[in-house]
Design an enzyme around this catalytic site. Structure first.
Site, mmCIF file in Angstrom:
data_model
loop_
_atom_site.group_PDB
_atom_site.id
_atom_site.type_symbol
_atom_site.label_atom_id
_atom_site.label_comp_id
_atom_site.label_asym_id
_atom_site.label_seq_id
_atom_site.Cartn_x
_atom_site.Cartn_y
_atom_site.Cartn_z
ATOM 1 N N TYR A 144 -42.950 -74.706 -18.712
ATOM 2 C CA TYR A 144 -43.548 -75.912 -19.771
ATOM 3 C C TYR A 144 -43.629 -77.100 -19.302
ATOM 4 O O TYR A 144 -43.436 -77.056 -17.767
ATOM 5 C CB TYR A 144 -41.853 -76.508 -19.922
ATOM 6 C CG TYR A 144 -42.179 -77.909 -20.508
ATOM 7 C CD1 TYR A 144 -42.712 -78.220 -22.128
ATOM 8 C CD2 TYR A 144 -41.442 -79.004 -19.967
ATOM 9 C CE1 TYR A 144 -42.475 -79.489 -22.276
ATOM 10 C CE2 TYR A 144 -42.144 -80.835 -20.691
ATOM 11 C CZ TYR A 144 -42.210 -80.734 -21.773
ATOM 12 O OH TYR A 144 -42.227 -82.231 -22.152
ATOM 13 N N ASP A 239 -46.916 -75.585 -10.509
ATOM 14 C CA ASP A 239 -46.378 -76.992 -11.572
ATOM 15 C C ASP A 239 -45.285 -77.223 -10.476
ATOM 16 O O ASP A 239 -44.188 -76.043 -10.919
ATOM 17 C CB ASP A 239 -46.090 -76.880 -13.002
ATOM 18 C CG ASP A 239 -45.598 -77.447 -13.548
ATOM 19 O OD1 ASP A 239 -45.290 -78.452 -12.613
ATOM 20 O OD2 ASP A 239 -45.490 -78.385 -14.569
ATOM 21 N N LYS A 267 -40.471 -85.460 -10.998
ATOM 22 C CA LYS A 267 -39.060 -85.464 -10.825
ATOM 23 C C LYS A 267 -38.806 -86.245 -9.390
ATOM 24 O O LYS A 267 -38.421 -87.546 -8.989
ATOM 25 C CB LYS A 267 -38.258 -84.277 -11.179
ATOM 26 C CG LYS A 267 -39.031 -83.838 -12.146
ATOM 27 C CD LYS A 267 -38.079 -82.567 -13.341
ATOM 28 C CE LYS A 267 -38.331 -82.814 -14.385
ATOM 29 N NZ LYS A 267 -38.539 -81.033 -15.539
HETATM 30 C C1 LIG Z 1 -39.969 -81.758 -16.726
HETATM 31 C C2 LIG Z 1 -41.481 -80.852 -16.109
HETATM 32 C C3 LIG Z 1 -42.581 -81.912 -16.053
HETATM 33 C C4 LIG Z 1 -42.590 -83.067 -17.398
HETATM 34 O O1 LIG Z 1 -43.206 -83.809 -16.757
HETATM 35 P P1 LIG Z 1 -42.316 -85.664 -17.244
HETATM 36 O O2 LIG Z 1 -41.668 -86.706 -16.216
HETATM 37 O O3 LIG Z 1 -41.364 -85.017 -18.160
HETATM 38 O O4 LIG Z 1 -43.060 -86.026 -18.009
HETATM 39 C C5 LIG Z 1 -44.010 -80.948 -16.320
HETATM 40 N N1 LIG Z 1 -43.419 -79.049 -15.473
HETATM 41 C C6 LIG Z 1 -42.032 -79.155 -15.494
HETATM 42 C C7 LIG Z 1 -42.624 -77.587 -14.587
HETATM 43 C C8 LIG Z 1 -41.098 -79.931 -15.111
HETATM 44 O O5 LIG Z 1 -39.767 -79.213 -15.146
#
Ligand SMILES: *Cc1c(COP(=O)(O)O)cnc(C)c1O
Length: 430
Positions: A144, A239, A267
């Protein structure tokens, strides 16, 4: 209107918010329950509006690595608020947080702050495309990367022909340049790169997949991606919205000793406020406006209150590296102890853990791919979730998520959790 219970609040919420929530997983649909409305949280505990206390393994989906309501962060925010909430102009803390990130993360030379992980990924992909002059992207099924159009793609077996949207509203045109490979399968990446020679701008990966449950990279997988990207002139994007500042001060790049070209954050770097960032080498980052032709902007980017929270959290992590020893050790021992309890249970469970991230899968096989993860019995996860919640353990309300540990979790918390886990396994075997 008097709204006292989670049930009452959720009924009211469903009238004015789609599904009663502002982000889908919170609705508890995959576990068939009503979400708990939260009043407050402190350390490793979260309290619902009815005053029930839970040991929290969601940690706001990762940001609260120091535990909830940490005084250092709260005080930094309180101090920042006094000076005003937003100026739309440069402020000193933006420079400080960028300097600190560059110091903590190997190879990172410049960063751009944004407001979410989604925005960080969307911007990093635009930069990768702008810098390489190529359009195609490779992502992994089950990873994701936020909800931007070109990442909401699930190519399945027709990967070589281009992606198909996995959300209504994503135009085929936005998805067609996203190719999907299989996590922990280098040959699937190699095949895509060879079939699309000179056309792939970037390979983007969660270095530890944590949005299909937790699935760590097989030995050599990340290194192999690095080599394939170099051979094909594609950029490697980690990511690290979850793993950044969690696995180690330098994130997955440090933990696994593999360097990415671009890295995305979210995060943890906001300390609980809405913050994201992307970064890389000076040469790459200077493609971004106003230095270069890749446009990206944000009215509230680098917001002073958000920066105060993020800076306080990163500085604390920088000054207290023992946090990593503590949370990684807890992760390993919790996974090991849960695994032991499973050995004597008739319910098949596989427990995956990397650092302070872990997840149980209700399957008799090992889980090292997305296909393995999808083999988990989600009905069993739903029952597990409900049993644990009843016993005061607050988990992600869906199988394909991670358990997050924070520095505030204690040995007593883990003992209580294992006790609940043992009782839950017993309940599930009937
Ligand atoms: C949570 C998440 C996102 C998206 O971040 P948001 O602040 O919710 O837009 C992107 N990549 C990873 C790996 C994530 O866990």
């Amino acid at each position: 209107m008097n709204l006292h219970s989670s049930e009452e609040l959720f009924a009211a919420a469903c009238q004015v918010l789609p599904g009663g929530v502002n982000s889908p997983v919170r609705a508890y649909r995959s576990v068939g329950l009503t979400p708990r409305f939260i009043q407050r949280a402190e350390g490793s505990y979260i309290y619902d509006v009815e005053g029930r206390r839970y040991i929290d393994y969601v940690c706001s989906w990762g940001p609260m690595i120091l535990g909830h309501n940490h005084p250092v962060i709260r005080e930094a925010v309180e101090k920042a608020v006094v000076d005003g909430l937003s100026f739309g102009a440069p402020t000193p803390r933006e420079v400080e947080i960028a300097q600190l990130m560059v110091e903590m993360v190997p190879g990172l030379e410049m960063v751009r702050m944004v407001n979410s992980g989604t925005e960080a990924v969307m911007s990093a992909l635009r930069l990768a495309r702008g810098a390489t002059g190529r359009d195609k992207l490779i992502k992994f099924e089950g990873c994701y990367h936020g909800h931007s159009d070109c990442m909401l793609v699930n190519a399945g077996s027709s990967a070589l022909a281009g992606g198909h949207p996995s959300s209504s509203g994503v135009p085929v045109g936005a998805a067609k340049d996203t190719l999907t490979a299989q996590f922990n399968d280098l040959s699937s990446v190699q095949a895509l790169l060879e079939a699309n020679r000179g056309e792939v701008a970037a390979v983007i990966v969660e270095p530890v997949a944590a949005n299909m449950g937790v699935v760590g990279p097989a030995p050599g997988f990340l290194q192999g991606l690095r080599e394939l990207c170099d051979q094909h002139g594609a950029l490697l994007i980690f990511d690290e919205v979850i793993t950044g500042f969690r696995l180690a001060p330098g994130g997955a790049q440090e933990y696994f000793g593999v360097k990415a070209d671009l890295v995305t954050y979210g995060k943890i770097i906001g300390g609980g406020m809405p913050v994201g960032a992307y970064g890389g080498s000076r040469a790459l980052m200077e493609h971004v406006a106003p230095c270069g032709p890749v446009y990206q902007a944000g009215t509230l980017s680098g917001n002073p209150v958000a920066m105060a929270a993020g800076l306080a959290q990163l500085r604390y992590l920088h000054d207290h590296p023992q946090v990593y020893t503590h949370i990684n050790h807890m992760g390993a021992s919790l996974a090991q102890d849960m695994g032991k309890l499973c050995e004597t249970s008739p319910v098949p469970v596989a427990i995956n853990q990397v650092g302070s991230l872990l997840s149980p899968f209700f399957t008799p096989t090992e889980v090292s791919t997305f296909v393995d993860a999808k083999g988990s019995d989600v009905g069993m996860y739903a029952r597990y979730f409900g049993e644990m919640l009843q016993r005061g353990i607050y988990l992600a309300p869906a199988q394909f998520e991670a358990m997050f540990l924070s520095d505030a979790h204690s040995a007593e918390d883990l003992t209580a959790t294992l006790e609940a886990f043992q009782q839950t396994l017993e309940a599930l075997s009937h």
